[in-house]
Design an enzyme around this catalytic site. Structure first.
Site, mmCIF file in Angstrom:
data_model
loop_
_atom_site.group_PDB
_atom_site.id
_atom_site.type_symbol
_atom_site.label_atom_id
_atom_site.label_comp_id
_atom_site.label_asym_id
_atom_site.label_seq_id
_atom_site.Cartn_x
_atom_site.Cartn_y
_atom_site.Cartn_z
ATOM 1 N N TYR A 1 -15.831 -0.583 2.952
ATOM 2 C CA TYR A 1 -14.405 -1.532 2.859
ATOM 3 C C TYR A 1 -13.815 0.099 3.087
ATOM 4 O O TYR A 1 -14.636 1.291 3.305
ATOM 5 C CB TYR A 1 -14.293 -1.381 1.596
ATOM 6 C CG TYR A 1 -14.586 -0.929 0.096
ATOM 7 C CD1 TYR A 1 -14.990 0.700 0.042
ATOM 8 C CD2 TYR A 1 -16.135 -1.667 -0.495
ATOM 9 C CE1 TYR A 1 -15.173 1.055 -0.944
ATOM 10 C CE2 TYR A 1 -17.131 -0.699 -1.110
ATOM 11 C CZ TYR A 1 -16.335 -0.329 -1.362
ATOM 12 O OH TYR A 1 -17.513 0.949 -2.211
ATOM 13 N N ASP A 2 -12.945 0.005 3.114
ATOM 14 C CA ASP A 2 -12.003 1.500 3.745
ATOM 15 C C ASP A 2 -11.948 1.771 4.989
ATOM 16 O O ASP A 2 -11.850 3.382 5.260
ATOM 17 C CB ASP A 2 -11.810 2.856 2.409
ATOM 18 C CG ASP A 2 -11.501 2.927 0.609
ATOM 19 O OD1 ASP A 2 -10.757 1.842 0.935
ATOM 20 O OD2 ASP A 2 -11.774 2.866 0.071
ATOM 21 N N GLU B 1 -19.768 12.249 -2.231
ATOM 22 C CA GLU B 1 -19.281 12.080 -0.790
ATOM 23 C C GLU B 1 -18.412 13.043 -0.275
ATOM 24 O O GLU B 1 -17.584 13.432 -0.731
ATOM 25 C CB GLU B 1 -18.514 10.897 -1.572
ATOM 26 C CG GLU B 1 -17.917 9.593 -2.048
ATOM 27 C CD GLU B 1 -17.297 8.333 -2.783
ATOM 28 O OE1 GLU B 1 -16.737 8.609 -2.214
ATOM 29 O OE2 GLU B 1 -17.327 7.566 -3.017
ATOM 30 N N GLY C 1 -20.832 11.136 -9.244
ATOM 31 C CA GLY C 1 -19.336 12.157 -8.561
ATOM 32 C C GLY C 1 -18.699 11.264 -7.922
ATOM 33 O O GLY C 1 -17.481 11.375 -8.277
ATOM 34 N N GLY C 2 -18.824 10.722 -7.259
ATOM 35 C CA GLY C 2 -17.392 9.796 -5.898
ATOM 36 C C GLY C 2 -16.587 10.932 -5.546
ATOM 37 O O GLY C 2 -16.439 12.225 -5.327
ATOM 38 N N TRP C 3 -15.074 10.217 -5.548
ATOM 39 C CA TRP C 3 -14.097 11.026 -4.070
ATOM 40 C C TRP C 3 -14.403 12.048 -4.943
ATOM 41 O O TRP C 3 -13.926 13.434 -4.342
ATOM 42 C CB TRP C 3 -12.660 10.342 -4.029
ATOM 43 C CG TRP C 3 -12.309 11.291 -2.823
ATOM 44 C CD1 TRP C 3 -11.508 11.235 -3.331
ATOM 45 C CD2 TRP C 3 -12.833 11.145 -1.590
ATOM 46 N NE1 TRP C 3 -10.925 11.720 -2.206
ATOM 47 C CE2 TRP C 3 -11.174 11.928 -0.988
ATOM 48 C CE3 TRP C 3 -14.130 10.870 -0.945
ATOM 49 C CZ2 TRP C 3 -11.506 11.824 0.328
ATOM 50 C CZ3 TRP C 3 -14.024 11.203 0.414
ATOM 51 C CH2 TRP C 3 -12.823 11.588 0.828
ATOM 52 N N TRP D 1 -16.777 -2.863 -5.963
ATOM 53 C CA TRP D 1 -16.121 -1.860 -5.876
ATOM 54 C C TRP D 1 -14.857 -2.433 -6.430
ATOM 55 O O TRP D 1 -13.908 -2.540 -5.007
ATOM 56 C CB TRP D 1 -15.820 -0.564 -4.849
ATOM 57 C CG TRP D 1 -14.837 0.325 -5.673
ATOM 58 C CD1 TRP D 1 -13.299 0.774 -5.610
ATOM 59 C CD2 TRP D 1 -14.945 1.166 -6.571
ATOM 60 N NE1 TRP D 1 -12.956 1.486 -6.155
ATOM 61 C CE2 TRP D 1 -13.392 2.248 -6.626
ATOM 62 C CE3 TRP D 1 -16.243 1.433 -7.206
ATOM 63 C CZ2 TRP D 1 -13.966 2.930 -8.135
ATOM 64 C CZ3 TRP D 1 -15.993 2.524 -7.955
ATOM 65 C CH2 TRP D 1 -15.300 3.430 -8.696
#
Length: 444
Positions: A278-279, A202, A143-145, A422
């Protein structure tokens, strides 16, 4: 000289973390009794290009010997809910994954690949890396963003979950790679490279990248998907005589936690979970801020606000066992330019994201570490656990070794499972941040 600096940083970080007030995660103040902490690093498929960060660098820099896990980012999910590899633009990079003949100078063992071997590219190099580090585990992260678009389809029904999980095990654990135009691949070509599955959806029932499929039932279906992965992984493990791990990447936002996850239930099936650390803020905000602080800084303009502590406490409050939580640490910073208001630049109006190497407002640690003394001043919030750079106009928030060590001591004091990175390609050639994590989580 390096040993002296790191020792001094350990002493500083010890002072800082013990000075912090107790929270849900740190209440009790006792170290978690573990045989060893988890050190999980994401290796990005695309990092071999502009960044030149190959699997071979994990070995030459010394990073590999300080990791327990490598999560390979990412595997894609098709619209009909299957794990798949496609060499088409925007859908994957089979060339990087297993087709590219890796030259001797980039190879883990100094031996070049030949064209058309069953397993070349990153997968082949990961196999070589594991041979040198038998305790190292490699997971495929799905997956991931960008590739969470169709997770909801895959998780929707009992039949779709069974088919999805079976396709992922077949492709990655059994290693049945398609033979595309590069000639590599074939039945069992990647068998043994991957030890388990990491789910990076996500997000369930919460907006991620525009276009993602969302359904209210994603929350319950995520748990059911984990249960199906655990069932099939255990069944496959009975044939391989090994335990195949199942992990997930979880959000820092409490609202996202509630919308997409059934709290305590999901940890019945997970070996551990990595938590976004983070982010929290970035160039999308109109004022400068921290993007990875350990604690919410004093004077923060947002209330409530995000921090690593808020994220960990949020999961513990929802029933997560602290011994299965792995705190995410960024190897990148977030930046703003056109900053006005003076002072040290923190919490000041900005015109927009700062110019950077690959993406506006985003820069690797290895580049940010060169800025102090070149017009930028390094600032540090000792209680909040974050650092930033400011030159009067441009502002960068990032984790340097002192911040990383402070977070490692927080992990130890809070009884957490370890740290996640990351991503590995943001470190310098000496693996400074990864070595710092190794030092901070070293066991006697």
């Amino acid at each position: 000289m390096r040993t002296f600096r790191l020792t001094a940083l350990v002493a500083l970080a010890t002072m800082l973390i013990t000075a912090g007030p107790p929270t849900a995660a740190s209440a009790g103040g006792k170290n978690h009794d573990r045989s060893g902490y988890l050190r999980v690093g994401y290796f990005t498929q695309w990092g071999i290009y502009d960044r030149g960060y190959t699997v071979g660098k994990l070995e030459s820099s010394g990073a590999a010997s300080r990791l327990t896990h490598i999560n390979y980012a990412f595997g894609n999910v098709s619209e009909d809910g299957r794990c798949y590899v496609d060499g088409g633009p925007g859908e994957g990079d089979a060339w990087a994954d297993y087709q590219r003949p890796v030259p001797a100078e980039e190879s883990v063992d100094g031996v070049a690949d030949a064209w058309g071997e069953p397993l070349n590219g990153n997968f082949g190099q990961l196999a070589k890396l594991k041979a040198r580090h038998p305790g190292l585990k490699v997971l495929i992260s799905l997956g991931g963003w960008s590739w969470s678009t169709y997770f909801s389809n895959a998780a929707r029904t009992d039949a779709s979950r069974k088919a999805f999980v079976a396709s992922c095990i077949d492709l990655y654990l059994k290693g049945n790679l398609p033979i595309l135009d590069g000639g590599s691949g074939g039945p069992g070509a990647a068998a043994g490279v991957f030890d388990g599955i990491d789910l990076d959806w996500e997000w369930p029932n919460w907006p991620g990248e525009p276009g993602n499929v969302l359904r209210p039932e994603d929350r319950e279906n995520f748990t059911k998907l984990l249960a199906e992965f655990r069932r099939q992984l255990d069944a496959y493990g009975r044939t391989t005589r090994k335990h195949h791990e199942l992990t997930a990447f979880l959000p820092a936002n409490p609202a996202t936690m509630d919308a997409g996850y059934e709290g305590r239930k999901i940890f019945r099936y997970l070996d551990f979970a990595t938590v976004q650390g983070y982010d929290f803020h970035g160039g999308w905000d109109p004022v400068t801020n921290q993007h990875s602080a350990l604690r919410v800084p004093t004077g923060a303009p947002d209330d409530p606000d995000f921090s690593a502590e808020v994220a960990i406490d949020g999961w513990i409050a929802r029933g997560a066992p602290r011994g299965k939580l792995v705190l995410g640490v960024p190897y990148f910073g977030r930046g703003w330019t056109g900053v006005t208001g003076g002072g040290d630049g923190l919490f000041q109006p900005a015109a927009g994201p700062a110019p950077a190497t690959f993406e506006a407002g985003f820069e690797d640690y290895r580049r940010l570490k060169t800025l102090p003394g070149s017009g930028y001043t390094l600032h540090r919030d000792l209680r909040g656990g974050h650092a930033w750079l400011f030159d009067g106009t441009t502002f960068w928030t990032y984790d340097d070794p002192a911040v990383v060590l402070q977070k490692m001591l927080y992990i130890r004091r809070s009884g957490l499972a370890g740290a996640m990175i990351w991503s590995l390609d943001g470190d310098d050639d000496e693996a400074t941040l990864t070595r710092t994590i190794g030092l901070g989580l070293a066991t006697p």
